[in-house]
Design a protein around this motif. Structure first.
Motif, PDB file in Angstrom:
ATOM      1  N   SER A 100       0.833  -1.210   0.000  1.00  0.00           N
ATOM      2  CA  SER A 100       0.000   0.000   0.000  1.00  0.00           C
ATOM      3  C   SER A 100       0.864   1.255   0.000  1.00  0.00           C
ATOM      4  O   SER A 100       0.582   2.222  -0.723  1.00  0.00           O
ATOM      5  CB  SER A 100      -0.919   0.023   1.226  1.00  0.00           C
ATOM      6  N   ALA A 101       1.915   1.258   0.807  1.00  0.00           N
ATOM      7  CA  ALA A 101       2.817   2.417   0.866  1.00  0.00           C
ATOM      8  C   ALA A 101       3.489   2.638  -0.482  1.00  0.00           C
ATOM      9  O   ALA A 101       3.646   3.788  -0.923  1.00  0.00           O
ATOM     10  CB  ALA A 101       3.860   2.215   1.961  1.00  0.00           C
ATOM     11  N   GLN A 102       3.888   1.563  -1.154  1.00  0.00           N
ATOM     12  CA  GLN A 102       4.520   1.697  -2.467  1.00  0.00           C
ATOM     13  C   GLN A 102       3.558   2.295  -3.492  1.00  0.00           C
ATOM     14  O   GLN A 102       3.948   3.130  -4.303  1.00  0.00           O
ATOM     15  CB  GLN A 102       5.038   0.331  -2.956  1.00  0.00           C
ATOM     16  N   ILE A 103       2.323   1.882  -3.456  1.00  0.00           N
ATOM     17  CA  ILE A 103       1.315   2.399  -4.388  1.00  0.00           C
ATOM     18  C   ILE A 103       1.085   3.885  -4.138  1.00  0.00           C
ATOM     19  O   ILE A 103       1.078   4.694  -5.073  1.00  0.00           O
ATOM     20  CB  ILE A 103      -0.003   1.606  -4.284  1.00  0.00           C
ATOM     21  N   VAL A 104       0.918   4.267  -2.890  1.00  0.00           N
ATOM     22  CA  VAL A 104       0.678   5.671  -2.550  1.00  0.00           C
ATOM     23  C   VAL A 104       1.888   6.519  -2.930  1.00  0.00           C
ATOM     24  O   VAL A 104       1.757   7.588  -3.517  1.00  0.00           O
ATOM     25  CB  VAL A 104       0.346   5.826  -1.048  1.00  0.00           C
ATOM     26  N   TYR A 105       3.083   6.051  -2.628  1.00  0.00           N
ATOM     27  CA  TYR A 105       4.300   6.800  -2.929  1.00  0.00           C
ATOM     28  C   TYR A 105       4.496   6.967  -4.438  1.00  0.00           C
ATOM     29  O   TYR A 105       4.832   8.052  -4.903  1.00  0.00           O
ATOM     30  CB  TYR A 105       5.522   6.115  -2.317  1.00  0.00           C
ATOM     31  N   SER A 106       4.283   5.917  -5.202  1.00  0.00           N
ATOM     32  CA  SER A 106       4.459   6.032  -6.652  1.00  0.00           C
ATOM     33  C   SER A 106       3.428   6.977  -7.256  1.00  0.00           C
ATOM     34  O   SER A 106       3.737   7.727  -8.185  1.00  0.00           O
ATOM     35  CB  SER A 106       4.407   4.661  -7.326  1.00  0.00           C
ATOM     36  N   TYR A 127       2.094   9.552  -5.675  1.00  0.00           N
ATOM     37  CA  TYR A 127       2.549  10.877  -5.258  1.00  0.00           C
ATOM     38  C   TYR A 127       3.675  11.364  -6.165  1.00  0.00           C
ATOM     39  O   TYR A 127       3.658  12.498  -6.621  1.00  0.00           O
ATOM     40  CB  TYR A 127       3.018  10.830  -3.804  1.00  0.00           C
ATOM     41  N   ARG A 128       4.668  10.528  -6.433  1.00  0.00           N
ATOM     42  CA  ARG A 128       5.799  10.911  -7.284  1.00  0.00           C
ATOM     43  C   ARG A 128       5.329  11.233  -8.704  1.00  0.00           C
ATOM     44  O   ARG A 128       5.794  12.188  -9.319  1.00  0.00           O
ATOM     45  CB  ARG A 128       6.863   9.801  -7.339  1.00  0.00           C
ATOM     46  N   LYS A 129       4.391  10.448  -9.215  1.00  0.00           N
ATOM     47  CA  LYS A 129       3.878  10.680 -10.564  1.00  0.00           C
ATOM     48  C   LYS A 129       3.172  12.030 -10.628  1.00  0.00           C
ATOM     49  O   LYS A 129       3.390  12.806 -11.556  1.00  0.00           O
ATOM     50  CB  LYS A 129       2.920   9.560 -10.959  1.00  0.00           C
ATOM     51  N   ASN A 130       2.335  12.337  -9.636  1.00  0.00           N
ATOM     52  CA  ASN A 130       1.634  13.619  -9.604  1.00  0.00           C
ATOM     53  C   ASN A 130       2.604  14.777  -9.444  1.00  0.00           C
ATOM     54  O   ASN A 130       2.419  15.837 -10.027  1.00  0.00           O
ATOM     55  CB  ASN A 130       0.598  13.648  -8.483  1.00  0.00           C
ATOM     56  N   LEU A 131       3.637  14.585  -8.648  1.00  0.00           N
ATOM     57  CA  LEU A 131       4.634  15.619  -8.431  1.00  0.00           C
ATOM     58  C   LEU A 131       5.384  15.923  -9.719  1.00  0.00           C
ATOM     59  O   LEU A 131       5.619  17.075 -10.059  1.00  0.00           O
ATOM     60  CB  LEU A 131       5.614  15.186  -7.335  1.00  0.00           C
TER      61      LEU A 131
END
Length: 148
Positions: A19-25, A27-31
């Protein structure tokens, strides 16, 4: 008893990690896809390098960028329209025709730096200070956004 507790614990840890990996990826994509409005202060546009005045080629106060087959000469970049007008007026007082060109910048790190420089520009009135800050911004733009 311990075996019954370990299986749910391991599954919980694995699911938490995924779940953390999905949320982080996400976030990075949106950033990375973020875009910010800015204003570029332009004092000229030329069809070829030969038509550029020697003044522009040797001066550090300008940034020459080739875009769509034209060579544009920039003297400032800002996210604040008030600051853009401040820089524009500075050059117009020297009888240099100046344009404020809206643009979009996709480099988050550069925009964060630019916003800090905007605070400095809004606080100073000295021509020398404004030009000095603009020089730093143009160098940073050339390095971080244009990759030169």
């Amino acid at each position: 008893m311990k075996k019954n507790l370990m299986i749910p614990l391991v599954i919980s840890i694995i699911l938490g990690f995924i779940s953390a990996q999905i949320v982080y990826s996400t976030y990075r994509k949106n950033l990375e896809e973020s875009s910010y409005n800015a204003y570029i202060i332009q004092i000229g546009s030329y069809n070829n390098e030969d038509s550029l005045d020697e003044t522009f080629e040797n001066e550090e106060d300008y940034l020459i960028v080739e875009e769509d087959g034209k060579y544009n000469v920039y003297v400032g970049i800002t996210t604040d329209l008030v600051n853009a007008n401040k820089i524009k007026n500075l050059y117009q007082n020297k009888n240099i025709e100046t344009y404020i060109k809206p643009t979009v910048i996709n480099n988050v790190e550069f925009v964060n730096n630019l916003e800090q420089y905007d605070i400095l520009i809004s606080e100073v009135d000295s021509e020398e200070n404004i030009i000095s800050i603009s020089d730093v911004i143009l160098s940073s733009y050339e390095e971080m956004v244009l990759g030169k």
